[in-house]
Design a protein around this motif. Structure first.
Motif, short mmCIF file in Angstrom:
data_model
loop_
_atom_site.label_atom_id
_atom_site.label_comp_id
_atom_site.label_asym_id
_atom_site.label_seq_id
_atom_site.Cartn_x
_atom_site.Cartn_y
_atom_site.Cartn_z
N THR A 87 36.03 16.78 5.17
CA THR A 87 36.07 16.01 3.92
C THR A 87 37.16 14.96 3.94
O THR A 87 36.92 13.78 3.62
CB THR A 87 36.27 16.95 2.72
N ASN A 88 38.38 15.36 4.32
CA ASN A 88 39.48 14.40 4.33
C ASN A 88 39.25 13.28 5.35
O ASN A 88 39.62 12.12 5.11
CB ASN A 88 40.80 15.12 4.65
N VAL A 89 38.64 13.60 6.47
CA VAL A 89 38.38 12.59 7.51
C VAL A 89 37.41 11.54 6.98
O VAL A 89 37.60 10.33 7.16
CB VAL A 89 37.82 13.26 8.78
N ILE A 90 36.36 12.00 6.32
CA ILE A 90 35.36 11.06 5.77
C ILE A 90 35.95 10.25 4.62
O ILE A 90 35.79 9.02 4.55
CB ILE A 90 34.10 11.82 5.33
N GLU A 91 36.67 10.94 3.72
CA GLU A 91 37.20 10.25 2.54
C GLU A 91 38.28 9.23 2.92
O GLU A 91 38.46 8.24 2.20
CB GLU A 91 37.79 11.27 1.56
N ALA A 122 27.91 20.09 12.41
CA ALA A 122 26.66 19.35 12.53
C ALA A 122 26.90 17.87 12.24
O ALA A 122 27.91 17.48 11.64
CB ALA A 122 25.62 19.91 11.56
N GLN A 123 25.95 17.04 12.65
CA GLN A 123 26.05 15.61 12.40
C GLN A 123 25.94 15.35 10.89
O GLN A 123 25.05 15.86 10.22
CB GLN A 123 24.91 14.88 13.11
N PRO A 124 26.86 14.57 10.32
CA PRO A 124 26.76 14.27 8.87
C PRO A 124 25.45 13.58 8.54
O PRO A 124 24.98 12.71 9.28
CB PRO A 124 27.96 13.33 8.63
N GLN A 125 24.84 13.97 7.41
CA GLN A 125 23.59 13.39 6.95
C GLN A 125 23.85 12.55 5.70
O GLN A 125 24.39 13.05 4.72
CB GLN A 125 22.57 14.49 6.64
N VAL A 126 23.47 11.27 5.77
CA VAL A 126 23.63 10.37 4.63
C VAL A 126 22.30 10.30 3.89
O VAL A 126 21.27 10.01 4.49
CB VAL A 126 24.05 8.96 5.10
N GLU A 127 22.34 10.56 2.60
CA GLU A 127 21.10 10.60 1.81
C GLU A 127 21.33 9.94 0.46
O GLU A 127 22.28 10.26 -0.25
CB GLU A 127 20.65 12.05 1.61
N SER A 128 20.45 9.02 0.11
CA SER A 128 20.49 8.39 -1.20
C SER A 128 19.76 9.28 -2.19
O SER A 128 18.61 9.67 -1.95
CB SER A 128 19.83 7.01 -1.14
N ASN A 145 27.08 3.39 9.06
CA ASN A 145 27.92 2.86 10.13
C ASN A 145 29.26 3.59 10.19
O ASN A 145 29.77 3.91 11.28
CB ASN A 145 28.14 1.37 9.93
N LEU A 146 29.84 3.84 9.00
CA LEU A 146 31.13 4.54 8.95
C LEU A 146 30.99 5.96 9.50
O LEU A 146 31.83 6.42 10.29
CB LEU A 146 31.63 4.58 7.51
N VAL A 147 29.93 6.65 9.09
CA VAL A 147 29.72 8.02 9.56
C VAL A 147 29.58 8.05 11.08
O VAL A 147 30.11 8.95 11.75
CB VAL A 147 28.47 8.62 8.87
N GLY A 148 28.89 7.06 11.62
CA GLY A 148 28.77 6.99 13.07
C GLY A 148 30.12 6.84 13.76
O GLY A 148 30.35 7.39 14.84
N GLN A 149 31.03 6.09 13.10
CA GLN A 149 32.36 5.87 13.69
C GLN A 149 33.24 7.11 13.62
O GLN A 149 34.00 7.40 14.56
CB GLN A 149 33.04 4.70 12.98
N VAL A 150 33.15 7.86 12.51
CA VAL A 150 34.05 9.01 12.34
C VAL A 150 33.49 10.30 12.92
O VAL A 150 34.20 11.30 13.01
CB VAL A 150 34.38 9.24 10.84
#
Length: 1002
Positions: A65-69, A125-131, A111-116
């Protein structure tokens, strides 16, 4: 200008044909535009979900969480960021700004998720981005077996139905509840592992290799490319054929492999019998009736193939709701149209009335054309907008038509009457139209869900009013020019003589008295208006009323930690109690676990094995939904004190939040949890019901790894964690296909082993060394929360408080705050605060509206003072609106406020027309000021009364229709318009006389 107008008159037939042709496009738009119950509210929320099996909440917060935020705040278009870090998973939620482009922001986040991703733990697991979609339930079915058997056998047919429905145009998704997911359990035999000197890591590696695809490519034979393929074995067979280690030991020799039901997420029961729910969601921007009919046909085709013992029950149909609502609204629209026809015929000739009605109908259809480009569909709000528009649109046509008839009656030729009749009133008509457009335009800027909910109303009013003004100026003269000119009587219309007599009485008897003592007249009207405003204190308040529906939902939250089966059983006691006590109960559906699939406006924010939702179907003719809630909610809480229980029903508006919210911030997790306990205990001691985004603390066994012991044994932390994972939920190893269904496989130690039975094996020499796992792990029994929440990067706990008012919560919080650490920040808010914020925002917008109306009139009359005479009518309309709500005891609501804002643009037209006539006569120099005012009253009273009467008559079906959402709107406009029109006829001439005496005192 006159030459252009005469050219248009000569081509009147062509002009009429052109306008009718354009109107046909509007008819097509009306027939094809999407239909829905309420306006579609855009949901600009994006979630980043990152599973990390086996990790506790603190590790999830720190390492995911902290890494993404830390980087997410740098992305443009994000308004707020919140997150929840739980055991095994991190969920970061971003709410976008109103101006953001969701697709662009989602792309930036990806793009950000791919970088972090490279900075996250290897086994996460790989983070999943969902609208988050704003799709809402279109249809919901319940499948049941009459003899209690056969539902499991129906599973494949239900899956086939879901596949066919999901692929249909207009369908966003399908949710099936009641079936358990399946998993392949690989239960390891620890003794067999030691005997064969095999580690779990070797097994995982061999499974991965066995399931990797085989790439053979192609080969050339006789100058021909031959494709090579590999015949795959069935997945379960693949597991059974896997060999591990130097001795090629079969996996089946060291583990049992079984396809079993996973832990249950939902238990569904309808009217006391086990069930499966099947809910279809509508895609954004799609038409409800047509999509629903298509889905119903496909569902019917599939369900006809079900066994005879399977029953299918529809528990929710949005098409039926839309059709029921639109029947009532279209009836009101038709009645409003008839009422306008009758209203115009009261004071206009038959030809004049027909011209007005033709113009109004064409204005409606042409005004619909831009709506799809404005993102507006046909719903309750837009249809009500059409009804209001009907009453307003007649104004322009009546004023122009009445003036043409007046010019004909004084002897103008046919062509001159058309031109002079239009020219004299065109400036005031255009100015008043601009005032109305500018009055409604700020409503398009209203923020949040309330703004999206109401946006259809100003949109449809603006487009139709602009079209109406254009047609009044050009089409009305053209139609009158094409019709034969007969002797125009000054007593035209059904009550023409009465209008003439009333106009003469007003001009000859009343106006001289008003303008003789204008200051006294103005003061009396001002006092009446101010006293009327005070009635707001005695008027009921209801922001959004409940819908006239037959569903009541019951949210049930038990303490964390119990199984879903126990929750279902304890919720059954609540269902039994309701069945015994509610006389008008016609049916019950129970959703234990994740709750209702967003049906009836209900869902659970934090669901789990300890939560349930119950849908009650009542006979609303015996007792309404709100009466059921008021009667039984407190009794339920008293009867079942071990559960938190909330009863609710559908509200005719955007979803509302909790009555009171309490947000507490502190970076120290221990202090934050202490604050939560302090406030929870203090509020509950005063009778409040409190929930929080951290849930409830649960009994926890905490595992602590002895680092020194690991170093002495030269073992790694990962070895210990792997063993603990194998003892617990297990390690996901492979996703396979079973009977066309994706099924996960999990490897763990069989249930016969516990911590004391496991040794860590170290292969460091010829003979493996073993170390008891218990030597490296200390156990501590504690009571701990399962969640860590963030708000914009700060640790936070958010509480929802029921049963207490916001001011009471504020007082309790103030009393308890002294015992907290100084670093703790506290914010009290909730529904009341949100409503206050809305009224502040609408107050600012209303002030902007008044200023814009003032500026338009100032430009029209080239005066800074004269517009104040006209703007005073807005004050009178607001006073009249409060009188109407007070007399009828109709709640002041969101729509009531919208009615008052609407009045700001509507009522100035009468004053503009009156003042414009006075100014024209004054500038001619043929009248002294008293005579100019008196003649203005004589000439303008008929159109003022006609426009007021037709608007009121048009809105009467809505005011008397019984719809609690729109009654306040209609009553506010009717009362405000009537009050303002009558008093404006008194005070506007008086104010003008005051203005004249001051400005022209010499």
């Amino acid at each position: 200008m006159k030459n252009i107008f005469e050219v248009l008159l000569e081509r009147s037939r062509l002009l009429v044909i052109l306008i009718i042709t354009i109107a046909l496009l509007g008819v097509y738009t009306f027939l094809t535009i999407e239909n829905r119950e309420i306006p579609e509210v855009e949901v600009n929320i994006i979630n980043i979900t990152t599973p990390w099996p086996g990790a506790d909440r603190a590790d999830v917060e720190t390492n995911i969480t902290n890494v993404i935020e830390s980087d997410i705040f740098g992305i443009d278009g994000i308004d707020t960021v919140s997150s929840v870090s739980q055991d095994d998973i991190s969920v970061v939620t971003m709410e976008l700004t109103d101006e953001a482009e969701p697709d662009q922001v989602e792309n930036d986040i990806n793009n950000l998720v791919g970088q972090v991703s490279g900075d996250l733990p290897e086994n996460a697991a790989q983070p999943q981005v969902e609208s988050v979609s704003n799709a809402f339930p279109l249809l919901s079915y319940i499948f049941q077996s009459e003899n209690g058997e056969g539902l499991e056998d129906l599973r494949n047919q239900v899956d086939d139905l879901a596949l066919d429905v999901t692929q249909m145009d207009g369908v966003s998704d399908v949710t099936i509840k009641g079936y358990d997911d399946r998993t392949v359990n690989i239960d390891l035999d620890r003794e067999a592992l030691e005997e064969n000197q095999i580690t779990p890591d070797q097994i995982i590696q061999e499974i991965d290799q066995s399931f990797n695809p085989v790439i053979l490519g192609s080969q050339v034979e006789d100058d021909e490319n031959i494709r090579l393929s590999f015949e795959s074995m069935a997945p379960l067979e693949t597991f059974e054929s896997i060999r591990i280690g130097d001795d090629d030991t079969l996996l089946t020799d060291i583990a049992s492999i079984e396809l079993t039901a996973d832990e249950r997420e939902d238990i569904i029961e309808h009217n006391g019998e086990e069930a499966v729910s099947f809910t279809v969601f509508l895609s954004p921007g799609e038409d409800v009736p047509s999509t629903s009919e298509s889905v119903e046909a496909v569902v019917s085709e599939h369900t006809d193939q079900f066994d005879e013992n399977i029953s299918v029950t529809t528990i929710s149909s949005e098409r039926e709701n839309v059709e029921d609502i639109f029947v009532g609204l279209y009836t009101s629209l038709l009645l409003a149209l008839v009422a306008v026809i009758i209203g115009t015929s009261l004071g206009l000739s038959f030809i004049g009335s027909a011209v007005v009605m033709i113009t109004v109908i064409l204005s409606i259809f042409i005004g619909l054309i831009p709506l799809p480009w404005l993102g507006v569909d046909l719903n309750q709000i837009s249809v009500i907008g059409l009804i209001i528009a009907l009453g307003i649109l007649v104004d322009d046509s009546i004023v122009v038509n009445d003036n043409i008839e007046r010019r004909l009656s004084v002897g103008d030729s046919k062509r001159d009457a058309m031109y002079n009749g239009m020219k004299e009133v065109a400036p005031s008509v255009i100015a008043s139209t601009l005032a109305i457009v500018l009055a409604f335009s700020p409503l398009l800027l209203l923020s949040g869900a309330n703004g999206e909910f109401i946006r259809a109303l100003p949109s449809i009013l603006i487009t139709t009013i602009i079209v109406s003004t254009i047609l009044a100026i050009f089409l009305v003269p053209a139609l009158r020019y094409l019709m034969p000119v007969k002797n125009i009587s000054e007593n035209a219309g059904i009550f023409g003589k009465a209008f003439t007599g009333l106009s003469n009485w007003y001009a000859d008897r009343m106006l001289p008295k008003f303008i003789r003592r204008p200051v006294i007249t103005f003061s009396i009207v001002l006092v009446i208006g101010l006293l009327s405003l005070g009635l707001v204190r005695f008027t009921p308040f209801e922001f959004f009323p409940e819908a006239d529906r037959s569903e009541v939902t019951v949210d049930v939250l038990f303490d964390d930690g119990q199984t879903i089966e126990e929750t279902h059983e304890r919720t059954g006691d609540i269902v039994d109690y309701l069945g015994e006590n509610i006389d008008n109960l016609e049916g019950v559906t129970r959703f234990t676990g994740s709750g209702l699939p967003n049906l009836f406006g209900a869902s659970l924010d934090q669901s789990g094995e300890h939560t349930a939702q119950i849908a009650l179907y009542i006979d609303k003719e015996v007792m309404s939904a709100s009466e059921v809630i008021d009667t039984y909610e407190a009794d339920l809480r008293e009867e079942f004190p071990e559960a938190k229980i909330f009863m609710d029903t559908i509200v005719q508006g955007p979803p509302e939040g909790a009555p009171v919210t309490l947000d507490v911030y502190n970076q120290d997790l221990g202090l934050l949890e202490e604050s939560l306990e302090t406030f929870r205990e203090g509020l509950e001691s005063e009778g409040a019901v409190v929930t929080s985004n951290m849930g409830e603390p649960v009994d926890t066994v905490k595992y602590a790894i002895d680092q020194e012991a690991l170093e002495d044994a030269e073992l790694s932390v990962s070895q210990v964690k792997n063993e603990l994972n194998l003892l617990g939920q297990g390690i996901p190893v492979q996703e396979i296909i079973v009977e066309d269904e994706q099924v996960e496989s999990t490897m763990k130690y069989s249930g016969e082993y516990d911590l004391e039975d496991i040794d860590i094996i170290k292969f460091s020499g010829e003979e493996p060394e073993t170390f008891p796992l218990a030597d490296f792990v200390d156990l501590e029994e504690t009571n701990e929360y399962q969640t860590i929440a963030h708000d914009n990067g700060d640790r936070q706990v958010s509480m929802e408080v029921y049963n207490l008012e916001e001011n009471e919560v504020g007082e309790i919080v103030d009393g308890l705050s002294g015992d907290l650490n100084d670093s703790t920040e506290i914010v009290v808010g909730g529904e009341s605060t949100d409503q206050t914020d809305f009224f502040v925002e609408i107050g600012v917008l209303f002030a902007v509206i008044v200023v814009l109306v003032y500026l338009v009139i100032a430009f029209e009359f080239n005066s800074l003072v004269l517009p104040l005479v006209i703007v005073f009518s807005i004050f009178l309309s607001i006073s009249g609106g409060f009188i109407g709500l007070f007399v009828t005891q109709t709640p002041l609501s969101f729509m009531g406020v919208m009615g008052m804002v609407s009045l700001a643009g509507i009522v100035v037209r009468n004053a503009v027309v009156l003042v414009d006539f006075i100014e024209a006569r004054r500038k001619d120099g043929n009248f002294v000021i008293n005579e100019a005012i008196i003649e203005s009253g004589r000439a303008r009273m008929r159109p003022i009364l006609l426009t007021t009467i037709t608007t009121i008559i048009a809105l009467l079906p809505v005011a008397l229709g019984g719809d609690p959402l729109f009654e306040p709107l209609a009553i506010t406009i009717i009362a405000g318009l009537a009050f303002s029109s009558v008093l404006s006829l008194i005070v506007t001439p008086s104010l003008y006389m005051i203005y004249y005496r001051i400005k022209y005192k010499d």
